[in-house]
Design an enzyme around this catalytic site. Structure first.
Site, mmCIF file in Angstrom:
data_model
loop_
_atom_site.group_PDB
_atom_site.id
_atom_site.type_symbol
_atom_site.label_atom_id
_atom_site.label_comp_id
_atom_site.label_asym_id
_atom_site.label_seq_id
_atom_site.Cartn_x
_atom_site.Cartn_y
_atom_site.Cartn_z
ATOM 1 N N PRO A 2 0.820 -1.205 0.000
ATOM 2 C CA PRO A 2 0.000 0.000 0.000
ATOM 3 C C PRO A 2 0.858 1.261 0.000
ATOM 4 O O PRO A 2 1.904 1.320 0.654
ATOM 5 C CB PRO A 2 -0.800 -0.137 1.302
ATOM 6 N N GLU A 3 0.409 2.270 -0.731
ATOM 7 C CA GLU A 3 1.167 3.508 -0.832
ATOM 8 C C GLU A 3 0.621 4.541 0.141
ATOM 9 O O GLU A 3 -0.370 4.314 0.831
ATOM 10 C CB GLU A 3 1.155 3.987 -2.278
ATOM 11 N N LYS A 50 4.298 5.368 4.857
ATOM 12 C CA LYS A 50 3.583 4.097 4.825
ATOM 13 C C LYS A 50 3.445 3.478 6.216
ATOM 14 O O LYS A 50 3.067 2.317 6.349
ATOM 15 C CB LYS A 50 4.301 3.126 3.884
ATOM 16 N N ASN A 171 5.277 2.395 -6.086
ATOM 17 C CA ASN A 171 5.539 2.117 -7.493
ATOM 18 C C ASN A 171 4.466 2.678 -8.425
ATOM 19 O O ASN A 171 4.755 3.117 -9.540
ATOM 20 C CB ASN A 171 5.682 0.607 -7.710
ATOM 21 N N ARG A 258 10.861 -4.156 -7.808
ATOM 22 C CA ARG A 258 9.664 -3.550 -8.393
ATOM 23 C C ARG A 258 9.867 -3.258 -9.874
ATOM 24 O O ARG A 258 10.974 -3.059 -10.341
ATOM 25 C CB ARG A 258 9.312 -2.275 -7.622
#
Length: 268
Positions: A2-3, A50, A171, A258
């Site tokens: 989660p961002e 985060k 990302n 990523r």
């Protein structure tokens, strides 16, 4: 993972606990197996990048529950009087029963209970959180741009994903921001003007957490598969020019492996 915008929305959701009193706590992690927050007043939850920080007043002692979702963690909130469903009980790492709702941290990889005045030991390394309500946009921009300028040879995508540079960008945001600003993701930081990119990130992320808004969307189109310009759209046509999008792993500089997407025509 989660961002930052997702975590800030989750902090807002956990705000329903604010002002309640803990009736019972169950810490299912070895480090805090004997911890007991019964009787503690819930002061609130805030996000830092985060990371989530839930604060308590426990008989005059200021305590903070630090959690980080990483890939699989989540918080669930149940209405007052409801118990955690049996199907997820094995996933619970923390269960807080309050005079209001019950909250449970499921599959949470990071659970730390610490004095509130020691919070900087777990989040002090972070760069500026672009969603920090206590700082002006100009202040956040100056901080982030200064940190980016200090690493001119680093690929833009890698620098932006480094939480020590800017906290909360993940990302999705980094790929989309590079597209919107027309930057190739692996361009060295020193070859771009980072200020417009950071200002755009602040505006876009604040829009994403607006109550009642559409959430995270960079194209303006909320239809399935149309929310993002490049993220996750391997070899699909660019929504702007029709060119097939390119894709690669970020390489050894990113231990999480990523992926990166970009348009070779729109990002030069």
């Amino acid at each position: 993972m989660p961002e930052g915008d997702t975590v800030h929305r989750l902090a807002r959701r956990l705000g329903v606990l604010t002002g309640t009193t803990v009736r019972g706590s169950d810490f299912r992690v070895p480090r805090h197996a004997t911890a007991d927050l019964t009787g503690a007043a819930v002061l609130g939850t805030t996000a830092r990048g985060k990371h989530l920080l839930t604060r308590f007043d426990h008989a005059g002692q200021a305590l903070t529950l630090h959690t980080h979702l990483r890939m699989d963690g989540e918080w669930t909130v149940l209405a007052a009087g409801r118990s955690l469903p049996r199907r997820v009980q094995a996933d619970a790492r923390v269960v807080l029963t309050t005079t209001g709702p019950t909250a449970a941290a499921l599959r949470m990889p990071v659970v730390e209970l610490l004095p509130t005045d020691a919070e900087e030991s777990v989040v002090g390394h972070l760069g500026p959180d672009l969603l920090d309500p206590g700082r002006s946009a100009d202040d956040l921009v100056a901080d982030a741009v200064g940190r980016l300028a200090a690493q001119p040879d680093r690929p833009l995508v890698t620098a932006l994903l480094d939480q020590r540079t800017v906290a909360g960008l993940g990302n999705v945001w980094v790929n989309e921001l590079c597209f919107l600003r027309g930057h190739l993701p692996r361009t060295p930081v020193g070859e771009v003007d980072p200020e417009p990119l950071v200002r755009l990130a602040i505006r876009a992320m604040r829009f994403a957490i607006a109550p009642g808004g559409p959430g995270r969307v960079t194209t303006g189109d909320t239809r399935p598969g149309r929310r993002y310009w490049v993220y996750g759209r391997t070899h699909q046509p660019c929504l702007r020019c029709g060119t097939a999008l390119l894709f690669s792993e970020q390489g050894s500089e990113d231990p999480e492996g990523r992926h990166t997407w970009w348009c070779p025509r729109c990002q030069t």
